[in-house]
Scaffold this motif. Structure first.
Motif, short mmCIF file in Angstrom:
data_model
loop_
_atom_site.label_atom_id
_atom_site.label_comp_id
_atom_site.label_asym_id
_atom_site.label_seq_id
_atom_site.Cartn_x
_atom_site.Cartn_y
_atom_site.Cartn_z
N ALA A 1 -18.77 -5.17 73.45
CA ALA A 1 -17.71 -6.09 73.87
C ALA A 1 -18.20 -7.05 74.95
CB ALA A 1 -16.50 -5.28 74.37
N ALA A 2 -19.02 -6.56 75.87
CA ALA A 2 -19.54 -7.43 76.92
C ALA A 2 -20.46 -8.51 76.35
CB ALA A 2 -20.29 -6.60 77.96
N ILE A 3 -21.26 -8.15 75.35
CA ILE A 3 -22.15 -9.14 74.74
C ILE A 3 -21.35 -10.22 74.03
CG2 ILE A 3 -23.88 -9.46 72.93
CD1 ILE A 3 -25.01 -6.72 73.68
N VAL A 4 -20.33 -9.81 73.26
CA VAL A 4 -19.51 -10.78 72.52
C VAL A 4 -18.77 -11.71 73.49
CG1 VAL A 4 -17.57 -11.06 70.95
CG2 VAL A 4 -19.29 -9.28 70.52
N MET A 5 -18.13 -11.14 74.51
CA MET A 5 -17.40 -11.96 75.48
C MET A 5 -18.34 -12.86 76.28
SD MET A 5 -14.47 -9.42 76.97
CE MET A 5 -13.21 -8.72 75.89
N GLY A 6 -19.53 -12.35 76.58
CA GLY A 6 -20.49 -13.18 77.30
C GLY A 6 -20.93 -14.39 76.50
N ILE A 7 -21.15 -14.19 75.20
CA ILE A 7 -21.54 -15.33 74.35
C ILE A 7 -20.42 -16.35 74.27
CG2 ILE A 7 -22.14 -16.00 72.00
CD1 ILE A 7 -23.57 -13.31 71.72
N ILE A 8 -19.17 -15.87 74.12
CA ILE A 8 -18.03 -16.80 74.06
C ILE A 8 -17.87 -17.54 75.38
CG2 ILE A 8 -15.53 -16.95 73.76
CD1 ILE A 8 -15.70 -14.56 71.90
N ALA A 9 -18.04 -16.82 76.49
CA ALA A 9 -17.91 -17.47 77.80
C ALA A 9 -18.98 -18.54 78.01
CB ALA A 9 -18.00 -16.42 78.91
N ILE A 10 -20.18 -18.30 77.51
CA ILE A 10 -21.25 -19.30 77.63
C ILE A 10 -20.95 -20.51 76.76
CG2 ILE A 10 -23.69 -19.73 77.23
CD1 ILE A 10 -24.20 -16.79 77.92
N ARG A 11 -20.46 -20.27 75.54
CA ARG A 11 -20.17 -21.39 74.64
C ARG A 11 -19.03 -22.25 75.14
NH1 ARG A 11 -21.73 -20.89 69.27
NH2 ARG A 11 -20.68 -22.90 69.05
N LYS A 12 -17.97 -21.63 75.66
CA LYS A 12 -16.79 -22.36 76.12
C LYS A 12 -16.85 -22.73 77.59
CE LYS A 12 -13.56 -20.56 72.70
NZ LYS A 12 -12.23 -19.90 72.49
#
Length: 215
Positions: free
Chosen positions: A162-173
């Protein structure tokens, strides 16, 4: 009476012949009749609809001696500094949440598995050198500790993903980009930290179990 065949005496006005009844007397010599007048044309006057406007309030006079602001406000001087318009900054909550989950997976679950691994090694010190193929019977003295180790492993795995997925989304947005990058790094290192802590705790517990068994 005078004889009609005799000329009238001097100074006498000749009698005016009487026109028959209903006849129009001829006009005098030199008279020109007026041209017939055209019949008057009556046009209805155009009436504009009344326009009602809201009454404007009368400006109140300032008391004597008060400071008066010019009408229209003050104009900014030429070349003055103007604050640039900035776009609203995106919230960094998503990146912060990803970093928190990664820290839980890399710190909390290794602590839990460290405690459980130490107890497993202490309760079955012969488990390292045993040749028994039945692993469940070997681990039966530490069933509760094994269950806690498994729960900590799966919990850390879910939190790390979950941390990896949210981190990728946070970087993209761009919603907490720095925290998202930190979450990715910590979540990738979390499995290595987990197994290193488990191995150290199990080895330490096994050594303590050997000492207790030998004594």
């Amino acid at each position: 009476m005078t004889d009609p065949q005799l000329p009238p005496p001097s100074g006498a006005v000749p009698p005016v012949p009487t026109a028959p009844y209903g006849a129009v007397p001829p006009p005098p010599p030199g008279y020109q009749p007026a041209p017939p007048a055209a019949p008057p044309v009556y046009a209805a006057p155009a009436v504009a609809p009344p326009v009602y406007s809201a009454p404007t309030p009368a400006p109140q006079a300032a008391p004597p001696g008060a400071y008066q602001v010019p009408v229209g406000g003050y104009a900014a001087p030429a070349g003055a500094y103007a604050v640039p318009e900035t776009t609203p900054r995106a919230s960094g909550f998503l990146g912060l949440l990803a970093l928190i989950l990664a820290l839980v997976a890399a710190v909390v679950t290794p602590i839990v598995v460290g405690v459980a691994g130490f107890e497993i090694g202490r309760r079955i010190p012969q488990g390292i050198t045993t040749t028994n193929d039945d692993v469940l019977s070997v681990l039966s003295p530490a069933r509760d500790q094994v269950l806690w180790a498994e729960l900590s492993f799966w919990t850390g795995t879910l939190l790390g993903v979950a941390a990896i997925v949210m981190g990728i989304i946070a970087i993209r947005k761009k919603q907490g980009r720095g925290a998202g990058i930190g979450a990715l790094v910590v979540a990738v290192l979390a499995p290595a930290i987990f197994f290193v802590v488990l191995l150290i705790a199990f080895s330490t517990g096994s050594a303590a179990g050997f000492v207790e068994f030998a004594s």
